[in-house]
Scaffold this motif. Structure first.
Motif, mmCIF file in Angstrom:
data_model
loop_
_atom_site.group_PDB
_atom_site.id
_atom_site.type_symbol
_atom_site.label_atom_id
_atom_site.label_comp_id
_atom_site.label_asym_id
_atom_site.label_seq_id
_atom_site.Cartn_x
_atom_site.Cartn_y
_atom_site.Cartn_z
ATOM 1 N N ASP A 22 42.891 24.006 36.507
ATOM 2 C CA ASP A 22 41.833 24.991 36.751
ATOM 3 C C ASP A 22 41.856 26.081 35.688
ATOM 4 O OD1 ASP A 22 41.129 23.612 39.054
ATOM 5 O OD2 ASP A 22 42.115 25.030 40.415
ATOM 6 N N CYS A 23 43.044 26.557 35.373
ATOM 7 C CA CYS A 23 43.181 27.621 34.386
ATOM 8 C C CYS A 23 42.839 27.118 32.988
ATOM 9 C CB CYS A 23 44.594 28.203 34.420
ATOM 10 S SG CYS A 23 44.768 29.709 33.426
ATOM 11 N N GLN A 24 43.273 25.909 32.668
ATOM 12 C CA GLN A 24 42.953 25.352 31.355
ATOM 13 C C GLN A 24 41.445 25.197 31.207
ATOM 14 O OE1 GLN A 24 45.184 21.852 30.364
ATOM 15 N NE2 GLN A 24 44.413 21.804 28.276
ATOM 16 N N GLY A 25 40.770 24.770 32.262
ATOM 17 C CA GLY A 25 39.314 24.659 32.233
ATOM 18 C C GLY A 25 38.651 26.016 32.076
ATOM 19 N N ALA A 26 39.146 27.014 32.806
ATOM 20 C CA ALA A 26 38.592 28.366 32.708
ATOM 21 C C ALA A 26 38.790 28.930 31.304
ATOM 22 C CB ALA A 26 39.230 29.280 33.752
ATOM 23 N N SER A 27 39.962 28.680 30.723
ATOM 24 C CA SER A 27 40.243 29.148 29.372
ATOM 25 C C SER A 27 39.314 28.482 28.356
ATOM 26 C CB SER A 27 41.706 28.853 29.028
ATOM 27 O OG SER A 27 41.998 29.255 27.718
ATOM 28 N N ALA A 28 39.117 27.182 28.490
ATOM 29 C CA ALA A 28 38.224 26.452 27.569
ATOM 30 C C ALA A 28 36.789 26.954 27.705
ATOM 31 C CB ALA A 28 38.294 24.959 27.839
ATOM 32 N N ARG A 29 36.334 27.171 28.948
ATOM 33 C CA ARG A 29 34.971 27.698 29.149
ATOM 34 C C ARG A 29 34.822 29.081 28.531
ATOM 35 N NH1 ARG A 29 35.878 25.226 34.005
ATOM 36 N NH2 ARG A 29 36.471 27.166 35.067
ATOM 37 N N ASP A 45 34.475 33.437 34.953
ATOM 38 C CA ASP A 45 35.716 33.069 35.639
ATOM 39 C C ASP A 45 36.684 34.238 35.777
ATOM 40 O OD1 ASP A 45 35.260 30.277 36.172
ATOM 41 O OD2 ASP A 45 35.447 29.923 34.024
ATOM 42 N N PHE A 46 36.262 35.455 35.388
ATOM 43 C CA PHE A 46 37.120 36.627 35.524
ATOM 44 C C PHE A 46 37.259 36.994 36.998
ATOM 45 C CE2 PHE A 46 36.476 38.979 31.193
ATOM 46 C CZ PHE A 46 36.952 37.878 30.514
ATOM 47 N N ASP A 47 38.447 37.462 37.380
ATOM 48 C CA ASP A 47 38.581 38.019 38.722
ATOM 49 C C ASP A 47 37.947 39.415 38.717
ATOM 50 O OD1 ASP A 47 40.516 39.807 37.660
ATOM 51 O OD2 ASP A 47 42.195 38.777 38.583
ATOM 52 N N ASP A 48 37.837 40.035 39.877
ATOM 53 C CA ASP A 48 37.139 41.330 39.987
ATOM 54 C C ASP A 48 37.790 42.418 39.126
ATOM 55 O OD1 ASP A 48 35.293 40.230 41.711
ATOM 56 O OD2 ASP A 48 36.341 40.901 43.526
ATOM 57 N N ARG A 49 39.111 42.429 39.077
ATOM 58 C CA ARG A 49 39.809 43.430 38.275
ATOM 59 C C ARG A 49 39.498 43.267 36.791
ATOM 60 N NH1 ARG A 49 45.654 42.586 37.252
ATOM 61 N NH2 ARG A 49 44.753 42.093 35.496
ATOM 62 N N GLY A 86 54.220 33.161 39.040
ATOM 63 C CA GLY A 86 53.208 32.631 39.944
ATOM 64 C C GLY A 86 51.819 32.515 39.340
ATOM 65 N N HIS A 87 51.685 32.821 38.072
ATOM 66 C CA HIS A 87 50.407 32.701 37.377
ATOM 67 C C HIS A 87 50.505 31.603 36.329
ATOM 68 C CE1 HIS A 87 50.082 36.741 39.062
ATOM 69 N NE2 HIS A 87 48.779 36.540 39.012
ATOM 70 N N THR A 88 49.383 30.975 36.053
ATOM 71 C CA THR A 88 49.326 29.992 34.988
ATOM 72 C C THR A 88 48.911 30.702 33.705
ATOM 73 O OG1 THR A 88 48.707 28.248 36.534
ATOM 74 C CG2 THR A 88 48.257 27.833 34.209
ATOM 75 N N LEU A 89 49.591 30.398 32.620
ATOM 76 C CA LEU A 89 49.290 30.974 31.315
ATOM 77 C C LEU A 89 48.882 29.842 30.380
ATOM 78 C CD1 LEU A 89 49.326 33.461 29.429
ATOM 79 C CD2 LEU A 89 51.718 32.907 28.940
ATOM 80 N N VAL A 105 45.369 33.307 28.086
ATOM 81 C CA VAL A 105 44.592 33.485 29.304
ATOM 82 C C VAL A 105 45.528 33.276 30.487
ATOM 83 C CG1 VAL A 105 42.686 32.566 30.694
ATOM 84 C CG2 VAL A 105 42.451 32.742 28.202
ATOM 85 N N ALA A 106 45.580 34.261 31.383
ATOM 86 C CA ALA A 106 46.396 34.164 32.592
ATOM 87 C C ALA A 106 45.479 34.026 33.796
ATOM 88 C CB ALA A 106 47.273 35.402 32.742
ATOM 89 N N CYS A 107 45.829 33.089 34.683
ATOM 90 C CA CYS A 107 45.005 32.827 35.872
ATOM 91 C C CYS A 107 45.840 32.939 37.132
ATOM 92 C CB CYS A 107 44.423 31.416 35.822
ATOM 93 S SG CYS A 107 43.374 31.082 34.407
ATOM 94 N N ASP A 108 45.153 33.303 38.209
ATOM 95 C CA ASP A 108 45.804 33.308 39.513
ATOM 96 C C ASP A 108 45.800 31.898 40.088
ATOM 97 O OD1 ASP A 108 43.214 32.791 40.539
ATOM 98 O OD2 ASP A 108 42.940 34.846 41.233
ATOM 99 N N GLY A 109 46.266 31.738 41.303
ATOM 100 C CA GLY A 109 46.361 30.433 41.936
ATOM 101 C C GLY A 109 45.029 29.766 42.193
ATOM 102 N N ASN A 110 43.934 30.519 42.085
ATOM 103 C CA ASN A 110 42.593 29.970 42.291
ATOM 104 C C ASN A 110 41.879 29.658 40.986
ATOM 105 O OD1 ASN A 110 42.719 30.164 45.146
ATOM 106 N ND2 ASN A 110 42.361 32.362 44.969
ATOM 107 N N GLY A 111 42.576 29.807 39.857
ATOM 108 C CA GLY A 111 41.969 29.526 38.558
ATOM 109 C C GLY A 111 41.102 30.651 38.036
ATOM 110 N N ARG A 112 41.163 31.830 38.668
ATOM 111 C CA ARG A 112 40.392 32.992 38.204
ATOM 112 C C ARG A 112 41.187 33.692 37.106
ATOM 113 N NH1 ARG A 112 35.389 32.924 39.382
ATOM 114 N NH2 ARG A 112 35.278 35.169 39.449
ATOM 115 N N ILE A 113 40.513 34.103 36.052
ATOM 116 C CA ILE A 113 41.163 34.751 34.913
ATOM 117 C C ILE A 113 41.471 36.203 35.269
ATOM 118 C CG2 ILE A 113 40.882 35.505 32.523
ATOM 119 C CD1 ILE A 113 39.137 32.984 32.105
ATOM 120 N N GLY A 114 42.742 36.534 35.194
ATOM 121 C CA GLY A 114 43.187 37.893 35.481
ATOM 122 C C GLY A 114 43.796 38.572 34.275
#
Length: 126
Positions: A22-29, A45-49, A86-89, A105-114
């Motif tokens: 999920d994170c790799q896809g978000a990073s590529a997008r 794909d950014f989280d609210d923060r 606990g985050h994917t980088l 690009v760092a993502c949370d467990g839902n693939g949202r970019i944080g």
């Protein structure tokens, strides 16, 4: 009991792999949209923060400064993935002129970019 532990471990690996994908896809997008100068979609794909901290206007200025500082964008190299607290980088090396830039690009467990960090590799020359 030993089998239950193995099943739980296997399920944990499968979930971790799914989050990494999920994170790799978000990073590529994100990178695809930045390459097209589509800054509104780049933040999809950014989280609210992240959306609050790095809106489209600020992202536009930052991304334009990368080319101005380092040169024309070239090829992307294969991304590297890791787990940190606990985050994917996802780290994608991108060529700019004579420089190699790591887009992290760092993502949370839902693939949202944080997190998004752009950093030149020191001493890297193509």
């Amino acid at each position: 009991m030993k089998h239950a532990y193995v099943v739980c471990l296997a399920l944990g690996l499968a979930v971790g792999t799914a989050h990494a994908a999920d994170c790799q896809g978000a990073s590529a997008r994100l990178l695809d949209n930045l390459d097209r100068s589509d800054y509104a979609d780049a933040t999809a794909d950014f989280d609210d923060r992240m959306k609050a901290a790095l809106g489209t206007d600020r992202l536009t200025r930052i991304w334009a400064a990368v080319s101005q500082q380092f040169g024309s964008r070239g090829a992307r190299e294969q991304p590297r993935l890791s787990q940190v607290d606990g985050h994917t980088l996802v780290i994608t090396p991108v060529h700019y002129g004579q420089h190699l830039i790591d887009v992290r690009v760092a993502c949370d467990g839902n693939g949202r970019i944080g997190g998004l960090h752009i950093r030149p590799q020191h001493g890297a020359m193509p």
